[in-house]
Design an enzyme around this catalytic site. Structure first.
Site, short mmCIF file in Angstrom:
data_model
loop_
_atom_site.label_atom_id
_atom_site.label_comp_id
_atom_site.label_asym_id
_atom_site.label_seq_id
_atom_site.Cartn_x
_atom_site.Cartn_y
_atom_site.Cartn_z
CG PHE A 140 -0.27 0.42 2.50
CD1 PHE A 140 -0.07 1.77 2.79
CD2 PHE A 140 0.18 -0.52 3.43
CE1 PHE A 140 0.57 2.17 3.96
CE2 PHE A 140 0.83 -0.13 4.59
CZ PHE A 140 1.02 1.22 4.85
CE LYS A 188 -3.00 -8.41 -4.44
NZ LYS A 188 -3.32 -7.34 -3.43
CD GLU A 222 -5.59 -5.75 0.37
OE1 GLU A 222 -4.70 -5.78 -0.50
OE2 GLU A 222 -5.45 -6.27 1.50
CB SER A 265 4.81 -7.33 5.65
OG SER A 265 3.91 -8.33 5.23
CB CYS A 325 10.31 -0.16 2.42
SG CYS A 325 10.75 0.62 0.88
CD GLU A 335 8.32 -3.05 8.33
OE1 GLU A 335 7.66 -4.08 8.13
OE2 GLU A 335 8.80 -2.36 7.41
P1 NAD Z 1 1.56 -6.60 3.03
O1 NAD Z 1 2.62 -7.64 3.08
O2 NAD Z 1 0.47 -6.66 4.03
O3 NAD Z 1 0.84 -6.62 1.59
C1 NAD Z 1 1.58 -6.62 0.41
C2 NAD Z 1 0.77 -7.32 -0.68
O4 NAD Z 1 0.55 -8.68 -0.30
C3 NAD Z 1 -0.60 -6.70 -0.92
O5 NAD Z 1 -0.85 -6.70 -2.30
C4 NAD Z 1 -1.54 -7.62 -0.16
O6 NAD Z 1 -2.81 -7.70 -0.75
C5 NAD Z 1 -0.85 -8.96 -0.24
N1 NAD Z 1 -1.06 -9.79 0.97
C6 NAD Z 1 -1.24 -9.36 2.24
N2 NAD Z 1 -1.37 -10.40 3.08
C7 NAD Z 1 -1.27 -11.51 2.33
C8 NAD Z 1 -1.32 -12.91 2.63
N3 NAD Z 1 -1.49 -13.35 3.87
N4 NAD Z 1 -1.18 -13.77 1.62
C9 NAD Z 1 -0.99 -13.34 0.35
N5 NAD Z 1 -0.95 -12.04 0.01
C10 NAD Z 1 -1.08 -11.13 0.98
O7 NAD Z 1 2.32 -5.19 3.07
P2 NAD Z 1 1.67 -3.74 3.17
O8 NAD Z 1 1.12 -3.56 4.54
O9 NAD Z 1 0.80 -3.48 2.00
O10 NAD Z 1 2.97 -2.84 2.98
C11 NAD Z 1 3.83 -2.50 4.02
C12 NAD Z 1 5.00 -3.46 4.10
O11 NAD Z 1 5.71 -3.48 2.86
C13 NAD Z 1 6.04 -3.05 5.14
O12 NAD Z 1 6.47 -4.20 5.80
C14 NAD Z 1 7.16 -2.45 4.31
O13 NAD Z 1 8.44 -2.48 4.90
C15 NAD Z 1 7.10 -3.30 3.10
N6 NAD Z 1 7.73 -2.65 1.96
C16 NAD Z 1 8.95 -3.09 1.57
C17 NAD Z 1 9.59 -2.49 0.52
C18 NAD Z 1 10.92 -2.96 0.07
O14 NAD Z 1 11.38 -2.49 -0.96
N7 NAD Z 1 11.59 -3.85 0.77
C19 NAD Z 1 8.96 -1.43 -0.18
C20 NAD Z 1 7.70 -1.02 0.23
C21 NAD Z 1 7.09 -1.65 1.32
#
Ligand code: NAD
Length: 494
Positions: free
Chosen positions: A148, A172, A175, A225, A280, A381
């Site tokens: 997000f 994808k 959401e 994450s 991030c 985090e």
């Molecule tokens: P998230 O992991 O909750 O979601 C990321 C994606 O995975 C979304 O599209 C979501 O719909 C999907 N998703 C969520 N839960 C899932 C599950 N159980 N099974 C399958 N798919 C699932 O992350 P977020 O809250 O959207 O974003 C924040 C996180 O992203 C933080 O941890 C941040 O550090 C990380 N991030 C990392 C970088 C990087 O370059 N390393 C860059 C941006 C964000």
């Protein structure tokens, strides 16, 4: 309430089935709904992408780069429109949203140079009359799953590179803020991208699982994450896919006693609280070495008092709300936990209320001092505007703290000593390092990625590593003259 569409085979598709609300975090109101796609939507997107693949991989490099250049121009002329969509769904302030789009645009510009990036190598006469050359070819249908916090930039890290390389793409997006991806797909279509080359399936876990289960998806790029990154990597690779999965972060900023403390405090505030800490590459831990601690904390505290928090669309605001009410409450909980565990709460951002935006998901910037490595505020985090200060006796203590952290995305050191900076960049075990630069996000012509639990897989995103991820290498050996006298022995050079 408007419903955000999927984008499949060159057009927006309104979906039936379950939906989730998309909030405006500044007002706390549900502004639209997002369909939660599943196997049916993923299957039609992958079918469209499969059908488009052959023509697209055979499209000349000039044609591909011409379309990318047009997409680049369209994107550049719509920065403001896209930034406003981001602010309404994500909450970050408008200037920050514009900055995110510009960094994504950098990757599109890099991808415009795809004819150069795909050049192979040739060796003439590897044996008499025999030449050998290498080339890189696309994989087929590839997918991207994005978080997000950068609803435009992170998708732009992926699909322009993948498509420039000759693949077709299924995205994808998160959401929580799905509008930006749809807008990007529409712009790319306006630039002349053939139907089916770029598709967007809205949804959450069900859509992700359908992507992982689909045989025709050859590779998956993920950013999000760490637990989900690990899940995607393990399940994707088990299904035979190429996977790069970027995870979470806990980025440290070391401040040496010889640093310019005004500059360091400015950097800590900007990198700790920009985008409400939901980056991030945000700094979440300042490691103050030796006697840097007290004067540094005093300066950070003073600057925090000047941060204007509010609706990201109101000019002059520097920090917006968090993404959801639940996330805001979770982040706020860490201020209390930190205090219970023995940290000193220097600035408490809880209880902030913005006039006219009382239901927004706001939390003021918070500062915790004397944080210890065993505390949950240090370990977890937090992903919000809570900055921790850890005190360290020496450079070595600071280095060892960072090198034993489970995350290793970004890191920075502030010092006026070239020797200390050089030692740090050599010894520190983190993927992206800043020297007097707090958020060292590599430019589009380098590649982005962390180490340890911040990245699962071998290749970083965009830049030349992006080209390698989205292509397979082939080596051709050819003879057009001579060649008489093959025996049954293994061929050797003559
Ligand atoms: P998230 O992991 O909750 O979601 C990321 C994606 O995975 C979304 O599209 C979501 O719909 C999907 N998703 C969520 N839960 C899932 C599950 N159980 N099974 C399958 N798919 C699932 O992350 P977020 O809250 O959207 O974003 C924040 C996180 O992203 C933080 O941890 C941040 O550090 C990380 N991030 C990392 C970088 C990087 O370059 N390393 C860059 C941006 C964000």
């Amino acid at each position: 309430m408007t419903s955000i569409a999927h984008w499949i085979n060159g057009r927006a598709c309104q979906a039936e089935g379950p939906t989730a609300p998309v909030f405006n975090p500044a007002t706390g109101e549900a502004a639209s709904a997002v369909p939660l796609g599943g196997a049916r939507e993923v299957n039609s997107a992958v079918s469209a992408a499969s059908a488009a693949f052959l023509d697209w991989r055979n499209a000349s490099l000039s044609r591909r780069s011409e379309i990318l250049f047009r997409f680049r121009d369209l994107l550049a002329s719509h920065i403001d429109d896209l930034a406003r969509i981001i602010v309404r769904e994500h909450g970050k302030v408008l200037s920050d949203a514009r900055g995110e789009v510009r960094r994504g645009l950098d990757v599109v510009e890099f991808a415009c140079g795809i004819p150069h990036l795909l050049k192979g190598q040739i060796s003439e006469n590897v044996s008499t009359d025999v030449d050998t050359w290498s080339l890189r070819q696309p994989l087929g249908v590839v997918a991207g799953i994005t978080p997000f916090n950068f609803p435009a930039m992170v998708p732009l890290w992926m699909f322009p590179m993948a498509i420039a390389c000759g693949n077709t793409f299924v995205l994808k997006p998160s959401e929580k803020d799905p509008g930006a991806s749809l807008f990007l797909a529409e712009l790319f279509a306006k630039a002349g991208l053939p139907a089916g080359v770029m598709n967007v399936v809205q949804g959450a876990r069900e859509a992700v699982d359908a992507i992982l289960a689909h045989d025709e998806v050859r590779a998956v790029s993920f950013v999000g994450s760490t637990p989900v990154a690990r899940y995607i990597y393990e399940n994707g690779t088990r299904a035979g896919k190429r996977v790069q999965a970027l995870g979470g972060a806990k980025n440290h900023m070391v401040v040496m006693p010889d640093a310019d403390l005004d500059q360091a405090a400015e950097a800590a505030v900007s990198a700790g609280y920009g985008s409400a800490g939901e980056r991030c590459m945000a700094i979440s831990v300042v490691v103050a070495v030796g006697d840097a601690g007290d004067p540094l904390v005093a300066r950070i505290r003073e600057r925090i008092g000047r941060i204007s928090v509010g609706d990201g669309l109101v000019a002059g605001n520097e920090m917006g709300p968090l993404i959801t009410r639940e996330h805001r409450d979770r982040v706020a909980g860490y201020v209390g936990k930190g205090s219970e565990e023995g940290a000193k709460v220097v600035v408490d951002g809880r209880g902030l209320s913005i006039d006219g935006r009382e239901n927004g998901f706001f939390l003021g910037p918070s500062l915790l001092d004397h944080v210890e490595p065993g505390m949950s505020v240090y370990r977890d985090e937090i992903f919000g505007p809570v900055l921790s200060v850890v005190r360290a006796e020496s450079y070595e203590e600071a280095r060892d703290l960072i090198n034993t952290n489970s995350y290793a995305n970004g890191v920075a050191i502030f010092t006026s000593s070239g020797a200390t900076a050089r030692r740090f960049q050599h010894e520190i075990e983190v993927g992206m390092v800043g020297v007097n630069v707090p958020i060292p996000v590599p430019m589009a012509y380098y590649s982005f990625g962390g180490w340890r639990n911040s990245l699962f897989g071998d290749t970083h995103v965009y830049g030349e590593e992006g080209v390698r991820f989205y292509t397979r290498a082939k080596v051709v050996t050819a003879r057009w003259t001579g060649g008489a006298g093959h025996g049954l022995n293994f061929p050797t050079t003559k």
